[in-house]
Structures are given as structure tokens and as C-alpha cells.
Design a protein around this motif. Structure first.
Motif, PDB file in Angstrom:
ATOM      1  N   ARG A  30      -3.740   7.607   2.600  1.00 59.24           N
ATOM      2  CA  ARG A  30      -2.797   7.587   1.479  1.00 59.24           C
ATOM      3  C   ARG A  30      -2.944   6.293   0.672  1.00 59.24           C
ATOM      4  NH1 ARG A  30      -1.360  11.753  -0.669  1.00 59.24           N
ATOM      5  NH2 ARG A  30      -3.540  12.020  -0.103  1.00 59.24           N
ATOM      6  N   ARG A  35      -1.193   5.637  -3.065  1.00 64.37           N
ATOM      7  CA  ARG A  35       0.180   6.091  -2.878  1.00 64.37           C
ATOM      8  C   ARG A  35       1.048   4.953  -2.353  1.00 64.37           C
ATOM      9  NH1 ARG A  35      -1.791   9.164  -5.796  1.00 64.37           N
ATOM     10  NH2 ARG A  35      -2.133  11.399  -5.461  1.00 64.37           N
ATOM     11  N   GLN A  36       2.315   4.950  -2.767  1.00 62.78           N
ATOM     12  CA  GLN A  36       3.230   3.887  -2.351  1.00 62.78           C
ATOM     13  C   GLN A  36       3.472   3.925  -0.855  1.00 62.78           C
ATOM     14  OE1 GLN A  36       4.387   1.388  -4.199  1.00 62.78           O
ATOM     15  NE2 GLN A  36       3.221   2.137  -5.948  1.00 62.78           N
ATOM     16  N   ALA A  37       3.634   5.130  -0.303  1.00 62.25           N
ATOM     17  CA  ALA A  37       3.809   5.269   1.149  1.00 62.25           C
ATOM     18  C   ALA A  37       2.426   5.296   1.791  1.00 62.25           C
ATOM     19  CB  ALA A  37       4.591   6.548   1.466  1.00 62.25           C
ATOM     20  N   VAL A  94       9.714   9.898  -1.965  1.00 61.10           N
ATOM     21  CA  VAL A  94       8.367   9.701  -2.512  1.00 61.10           C
ATOM     22  C   VAL A  94       7.964  10.825  -3.458  1.00 61.10           C
ATOM     23  CG1 VAL A  94       7.666   8.401  -0.487  1.00 61.10           C
ATOM     24  CG2 VAL A  94       7.235  10.854  -0.563  1.00 61.10           C
ATOM     25  N   ILE A  95       8.827  11.820  -3.642  1.00 63.87           N
ATOM     26  CA  ILE A  95       8.519  12.931  -4.539  1.00 63.87           C
ATOM     27  C   ILE A  95       9.051  12.598  -5.925  1.00 63.87           C
ATOM     28  CG2 ILE A  95       8.856  15.384  -4.994  1.00 63.87           C
ATOM     29  CD1 ILE A  95       9.212  15.810  -2.014  1.00 63.87           C
ATOM     30  N   LEU A  96       8.171  12.546  -6.902  1.00 64.00           N
ATOM     31  CA  LEU A  96       8.532  12.190  -8.271  1.00 64.00           C
ATOM     32  C   LEU A  96       7.935  13.205  -9.231  1.00 64.00           C
ATOM     33  CD1 LEU A  96       7.770   8.356  -8.134  1.00 64.00           C
ATOM     34  CD2 LEU A  96      10.014   9.427  -7.935  1.00 64.00           C
ATOM     35  N   VAL A 103       4.469  14.815  -8.297  1.00 68.82           N
ATOM     36  CA  VAL A 103       3.594  14.047  -7.414  1.00 68.82           C
ATOM     37  C   VAL A 103       4.389  13.616  -6.184  1.00 68.82           C
ATOM     38  CG1 VAL A 103       2.159  13.223  -9.307  1.00 68.82           C
ATOM     39  CG2 VAL A 103       4.136  11.884  -8.612  1.00 68.82           C
ATOM     40  N   GLY A 104       3.676  13.386  -5.106  1.00 66.99           N
ATOM     41  CA  GLY A 104       4.301  12.898  -3.891  1.00 66.99           C
ATOM     42  C   GLY A 104       4.545  13.955  -2.831  1.00 66.99           C
ATOM     43  N   THR A 106       2.328  15.820  -1.208  1.00 65.05           N
ATOM     44  CA  THR A 106       1.392  15.648  -0.092  1.00 65.05           C
ATOM     45  C   THR A 106       1.767  14.434   0.754  1.00 65.05           C
ATOM     46  OG1 THR A 106      -0.382  16.645  -1.409  1.00 65.05           O
ATOM     47  CG2 THR A 106      -1.033  15.377   0.522  1.00 65.05           C
ATOM     48  N   THR A 107       2.179  13.347   0.101  1.00 69.52           N
ATOM     49  CA  THR A 107       2.592  12.154   0.842  1.00 69.52           C
ATOM     50  C   THR A 107       3.841  12.430   1.668  1.00 69.52           C
ATOM     51  OG1 THR A 107       1.660  10.753  -0.904  1.00 69.52           O
ATOM     52  CG2 THR A 107       3.217   9.726   0.615  1.00 69.52           C
ATOM     53  N   ALA A 108       4.777  13.186   1.112  1.00 71.62           N
ATOM     54  CA  ALA A 108       5.987  13.547   1.857  1.00 71.62           C
ATOM     55  C   ALA A 108       5.628  14.375   3.093  1.00 71.62           C
ATOM     56  CB  ALA A 108       6.956  14.312   0.961  1.00 71.62           C
TER      57      ALA A 108
END
Length: 236
Positions: A30, A35-37, A94-96, A103-104, A106-108
Motif C-alpha cells: 500500500r 496510500r495513507q494507510a 480511508v474511503i474518500l 478511492v480507498g 482496496t486499502t480499507a
């Protein structure tokens, strides 16, 4: 008096360290994609989930006194169950929404599976935790290339302002192509300003970045002989 250290604390510490390592591996992927996370977040989530799971199984039986003839009944899953709820709030952060895209996600999902990996490590299911990490990396890295080869459907709304004397069908015929299908359109005429606003709903078929196709549609309208007053994409 001799002090003999039990192997159990070191075993439990090993579970937490393994959870941190596996979660950190997903976090590195990530981080590479900006990504931030990233590494630290995934590492902490996975290690924290492992610790919570260990506490859940130990606190449930801590200093529980059972009278003779009774069966000890505890609920070790109570704390562990809250991990799923807690990681949901963290993933939502993390969802924006940026422009037309969200976006976010997949990171979530990556944070969510990191928590699951941490719980598996905390339970001592090392093979399952490791295999799940490999599966996560397969999804994040290899499936990314496969996903780019797919032809996806995207729905967008286009607003075109033209003079009243211009036939709206000219705009529609210009926008349509093998990669663009018009699902619906509406017309609003203003006889004071002598302007017509055509709202066109489009279904875009594209393999690559759909924004490139959106720019091509605008360029095609601008290069035509149609006297445009305004062209813009509307937010869904």
C-alpha cells in the motif's frame, strides 16, 4: 529460590511479531502505491488484532473460580468480536470520493484482512495467517495487471449547452461510438437566453483509464462544427 520462565509468554510474543510482520508486508504494498494507510498502519492493525485475540482467550478464564460439580463456561470471543466492528470504523476513514471515483476501498479491505491475519496469528494458526497474506499479495499485485486488461462499464452524465437552433441529434451522433453508448438524454430549452441544455447519460466501455475516454469525447465535441456554449461532466 529458582525462577523458571515459562515458554508461553515467548510463544504469545512470537504470535504478535508474526502478525506484525505479515500485516507489514501488506502495508508495504500500500505504501508503494502512495496510500495513507501503509506499512505502519497495517502493522499496528495486525499486531493489535493478535494481542486483542490473545487477551480475549486469556481474560475469559482469568481467575475464574468454579465450584465442585459445575462446568466452567466463558465467552472468549467477546473481545475478539469487537475487532471486526472496530476495524470497520478505521476502514471507513480511508474511503474518500475524488471527482467521479471512490478511492480507498482496496486499502480499507486490506486493513480488514490485516486484522483477520492478526487474529489468526494470535490464535496460533500460523499457516492460515501466512497463506492469507500470500493471497492478499496475489490480489493486490498480480490481479492488478489482470484487472487492467478487462473492459469495464462506467456510467457518466454529460451536459452540453448549445443554441436553440442546433439540432441536439448532432451532438448525440457525435458522442456515440463503439466505446460509448447513450442510455438516456433530456433536453431543456430556454427561450429567453435561446439556449438548450442537453443532459446525456452515457455508458462507457473502456479497458484503460476511463478519464482518457472522457477527455476524448470533449475533444471530439470541441473540434466539431457545432457552436458549443458549455460542455461539462456532471457528478453522479
Amino acid at each position: 529460590m529458582d525462577f523458571i520462565l515459562s515458554n508461553e509468554p515467548w510463544n504469545l510474543l512470537g504470535r504478535i511479531l508474526l502478525a506484525a510482520a505479515l500485516g507489514g508486508i501488506l502495508g508495504v504494498e500500500r505504501d508503494i502505491h502512495g496510500r495513507q494507510a501503509g506499512l505502519r498502519t497495517h502493522l499496528l492493525v495486525s499486531a493489535g488484532a493478535a494481542l486483542f485475540f490473545i487477551l480475549s482467550t486469556h481474560i475469559a478464564t482469568f481467575d475464574v473460580i468454579v465450584p465442585i460439580g459445575f462446568t466452567k463456561v466463558t465467552d472468549p470471543g467477546r473481545i475478539a468480536a469487537q475487532i471486526v466492528t472496530g476495524i470497520g470504523f478505521l476502514g471507513a476513514g480511508v474511503i474518500l470520493k475524488e471527482g467521479f471515483t471512490v478511492v480507498g476501498l482496496t486499502t480499507a479491505a486490506c486493513l480488514w484482512i490485516s486484522a483477520a491475519i492478526g487474529m489468526a496469528s494470535g490464535a496460533g494458526l500460523y499457516i492460515i495467517a501466512t497463506c492469507t497474506t500470500v493471497l492478499g499479495l496475489f490480489s493486490l499485485i498480480l490481479l492488478r495487471w489482470f484487472e487492467r486488461s478487462l473492459r469495464k462499464d462506467t456510467y457518466r452524465n454529460l451536459l452540453v449547452s448549445i443554441p436553440n437552433e442546433v439540432d441536439v441529434r448532432q451532438v448525440i451522433e457525435l458522442v456515440k461510438s463503439e466505446e460509448v453508448m447513450i442510455t438516456s438524454f433530456g433536453i431543456e430549452r430556454n427561450y429567453e437566453t435561446l439556449m438548450t441544455n442537453a443532459r446525456i447519460s452515457l455508458r462507457l466501455f473502456y479497458k484503460e483509464d476511463v478519464d482518457n475516454l472522457s477527455h476524448l469525447i470533449i475533444e471530439k465535441l470541441e473540434q466539431s462544427h457545432i457552436p458549443l456554449k458549455a460542455v461539462k461532466w456532471l457528478r453522479p
